[in-house]
Design an enzyme around this catalytic site. Structure first.
Site, mmCIF file in Angstrom:
data_model
loop_
_atom_site.group_PDB
_atom_site.id
_atom_site.type_symbol
_atom_site.label_atom_id
_atom_site.label_comp_id
_atom_site.label_asym_id
_atom_site.label_seq_id
_atom_site.Cartn_x
_atom_site.Cartn_y
_atom_site.Cartn_z
ATOM 1 C CG ASP A 21 -1.637 1.337 1.828
ATOM 2 O OD1 ASP A 21 -2.199 1.925 0.335
ATOM 3 O OD2 ASP A 21 -2.091 1.228 2.149
ATOM 4 C CG ASN A 23 -2.853 5.275 -1.665
ATOM 5 O OD1 ASN A 23 -2.957 4.258 -0.897
ATOM 6 N ND2 ASN A 23 -4.497 5.214 -2.157
ATOM 7 C CG ASP A 25 -5.419 3.387 0.069
ATOM 8 O OD1 ASP A 25 -4.853 2.337 0.736
ATOM 9 O OD2 ASP A 25 -6.464 3.728 -0.177
ATOM 10 C CG ASP A 29 -1.441 1.529 -3.898
ATOM 11 O OD1 ASP A 29 -0.323 1.445 -3.537
ATOM 12 O OD2 ASP A 29 -1.577 2.335 -2.999
ATOM 13 C CG ASP A 200 -12.631 -15.411 -12.568
ATOM 14 O OD1 ASP A 200 -12.302 -15.286 -12.158
ATOM 15 O OD2 ASP A 200 -14.819 -14.984 -13.101
ATOM 16 C CD GLU A 263 -11.308 -19.875 -11.572
ATOM 17 O OE1 GLU A 263 -11.108 -19.904 -10.678
ATOM 18 O OE2 GLU A 263 -11.734 -18.492 -12.456
#
Ligand code: GLC
Length: 535
Positions: A21, A23, A25, A29, A200, A263
């Site tokens: 992370d 940033n 939060d 990211d 997916d 998948e």
């Protein structure tokens, strides 16, 4: 001619919400990933697959996409993505995105249009059907995430179909406009330079046109997961899906050097996998994941028989692969324990084909303890008794010991894994015998050994119930790999003359290196002929 990159690469699955992370939060990211690419190069990873990073209301944590061509602000934006892609390429790695063709979020503009009226031009982009005369759903199909696969739309008084959450409406792949729109999504990312996709839920893509009821599952027992009460004979696995997959391959083939992973369902047996391998008729660039190692009973003979059979169904260009964990399963170190996880790493890196590593499994990360109040996975909510708690394997990547493990300066969205204090990058890098260093050594060995990369696999004649052994042989090299699956010491004397022990799960020195005594769950890689480093 040089072999395509996917015949050499180790594929690393990264769950972007949980990697780093940048940033602060609490959510991972793209900038965070960018900052950690040196780690992935250090480890020797050849390709990275990112779970979805597209715009999403995050009901299924990104697998409910509301715009396939935008990055969700939680992860960053397109310019940051382009930077990340370039940085991945600059390091000689490849980047695969998750392609989610089966469904969109109900927040997607396509679905909003589709649900707005029965006459909207996009109505047929999704699967709509009238209620039965008593108002109940059109048929008995069940969602994998619990309850009926149909949701009533109050305004237009028809049901729409969802294989997963009601917030994930299934696209109608029988509609040519849907096909064209989704193939154009693929082109959008391929034109930007991504090296391919992990696709997916491909088995769900096409449904029975007549929407016939599914037959009861004869193996279903009261108390089992209710979503397994019927066989998915008509709601998934229709033969037309192979044709759709072929169109994906055709799109990929218009760009150089792109690759497709799909998948399949977890339960798919070898004949089913074989059909998926054969789906792409003109391009050998499609590989269905092989999930069998995650469910095979722990027994040397079962593993040997499975791998022998798997090898035997593959065509010349088909690439085998071995998945030990992903974002939908409990962590391998929790399922098997530390010792067996080491043995699996050694096996995975010395079998033919593409090894697939789920972030953190290289550290032996265990499941996190996720209290009910902090549960984020909607599946667990919908089927509480059959609590498929996928949160446990989505914990923040631990970069070092300490409060937030170097993942963030803010409280992370998921709790840390239970062993993050010891199983973290900094601690394991400093410890020569760590699982992380074993992975790194194995990946490096694999990368420089023609026999391990592409050599012939042959299982060793059955000598003991405890041992699974095999050779990998190329023109210039031969390795013998010996794995003791038993909780007890075992003996194994090969008929081969052994040159030297190259790497093993246990530290061995002097005469021990050639001894035929194996500790419980010990694995060793021997050089039989040729030299260790050839490339
Ligand atoms: C796949 C994903 C899973 C997701 C589901 C619906 O099985 O791996 O995480 O929830 O599809 O998109």
């Amino acid at each position: 001619m040089q072999a395509p990159w996917w015949r050499q690469a180790v594929l690393y699955q990264l769950y972007p919400l949980s990697f780093t992370d940048a940033n602060d939060d609490g959510y991972g990211d793209l900038r965070g990933i960018l900052e950690r690419l040196d780690y992935l190069s250090w480890l020797g990873v050849g390709a990275v697959w990112l779970s979805p990073i597209y715009a999403s209301p995050m009901v299924d944590w990104g697998y409910d996409v509301s715009d396939f061509e935008r990055i969700d602000p939680i992860f960053g934006d397109l310019p940051t993505f382009d930077k990340l892609l370039k940085a991945v390429h600059d390091r000689g790695m490849k980047l695969l995105l998750d392609f989610v063709p089966n469904h969109t979020s109900i927040e997607h503009a396509w679905f909003k249009a589709s649900r707005s009226s029965k006459t909207n031009p996009k109505r047929d982009w999704y699967i709509w059907a009238d209620p039965k005369p008593d108002g109940s759903p059109p048929n008995n199909w069940l969602s994998r995430f619990g309850g009926s696969a149909w949701e009533l739309d109050a305004k237009t008084k028809q049901y729409y179909m969802h294989s997963y959450l009601p917030e994930q409406a299934d696209l109608n792949w029988r509609n040519p406009e849907v096909r064209a729109a989704m193939l154009s999504v693929m082109r959008f990312w391929l034109d930007r330079g991504v090296d391919g996709f992990r696709t997916d839920a491909v088995y769900s893509l096409i449904k029975d046109e007549q929407l016939r009821d599914n037959p009861p599952n004869p193996n279903y027992k009261p108390g089992d997961d209710p979503s397994e009460a019927f066989l998915r004979l008509h709601s998934a696995g229709q033969s037309e899906l192979f044709h759709v997959l072929n169109t994906f391959c055709d799109v990929l083939a218009t760009h150089q050097d792109r690759f497709l992973v799909s998948e399949p369902p977890l339960y798919l047996s070898l004949p089913g996998l074989e059909q998926l391998y054969d789906a792409c008729t003109t391009h050998p660039l499609h590989m269905p994941f092989n999930f069998n190692l995650m469910t095979l009973p722990w027994h040397a003979t079962r593993f040997r028989d499975f791998i022998d059979q798997y090898e035997s169904i593959l065509g010349q260009d088909d690439l085998p692969n071995y998945v030990l964990g992903n974002h939908d399963q409990s962590r391998v170190a929790s399922r098997l324990g530390e010792h067996k996880a080491r043995l699996m790493a050694l096996m995975q890196m010395t079998l033919r084909g593409m090894p697939v590593v789920y972030y953190g499994d290289e550290l032996g990360l265990q499941d996190a303890v996720v209290p009910k109040s902090q549960q984020k996975d909607p599946w667990g909510e919908r089927v509480p008794r059959h609590h498929h708690d996928r949160d446990v394997a989505r914990s923040p990547m631990p970069w070092k010991a300490g409060r937030y493990a170097g993942f963030s300066r803010h409280k992370p969205w998921q709790p840390l894994a239970r062993n993050a204090e010891s199983a973290n990058v900094e601690t394991e890098q400093a410890h020569a015998g760590s699982l992380l260093n074993l992975y790194r050594r194995l990946i490096a060995l694999r990368g420089q050994s023609p026999a391990l990369l592409d050599g012939v696999y042959a299982s060793y004649p059955h000598t003991s119930e405890s041992i699974f052994a095999y050779t990998r042989t190329s023109d210039q090299q031969q390795f013998l790999i010996v794995l003791n699956f038993s909780d007890h010491p075992a003996r194994f004397k090969p008929s081969h003359e052994l040159k030297r022990l190259i790497v093993g799960t246990h530290a061995r020195s002097g005469a021990e290196t050639l001894s035929g005594e194996y500790a419980p769950h010990e694995g060793r890689v021997y050089l039989v002929s040729g030299e260790e480093a050839i490339l």
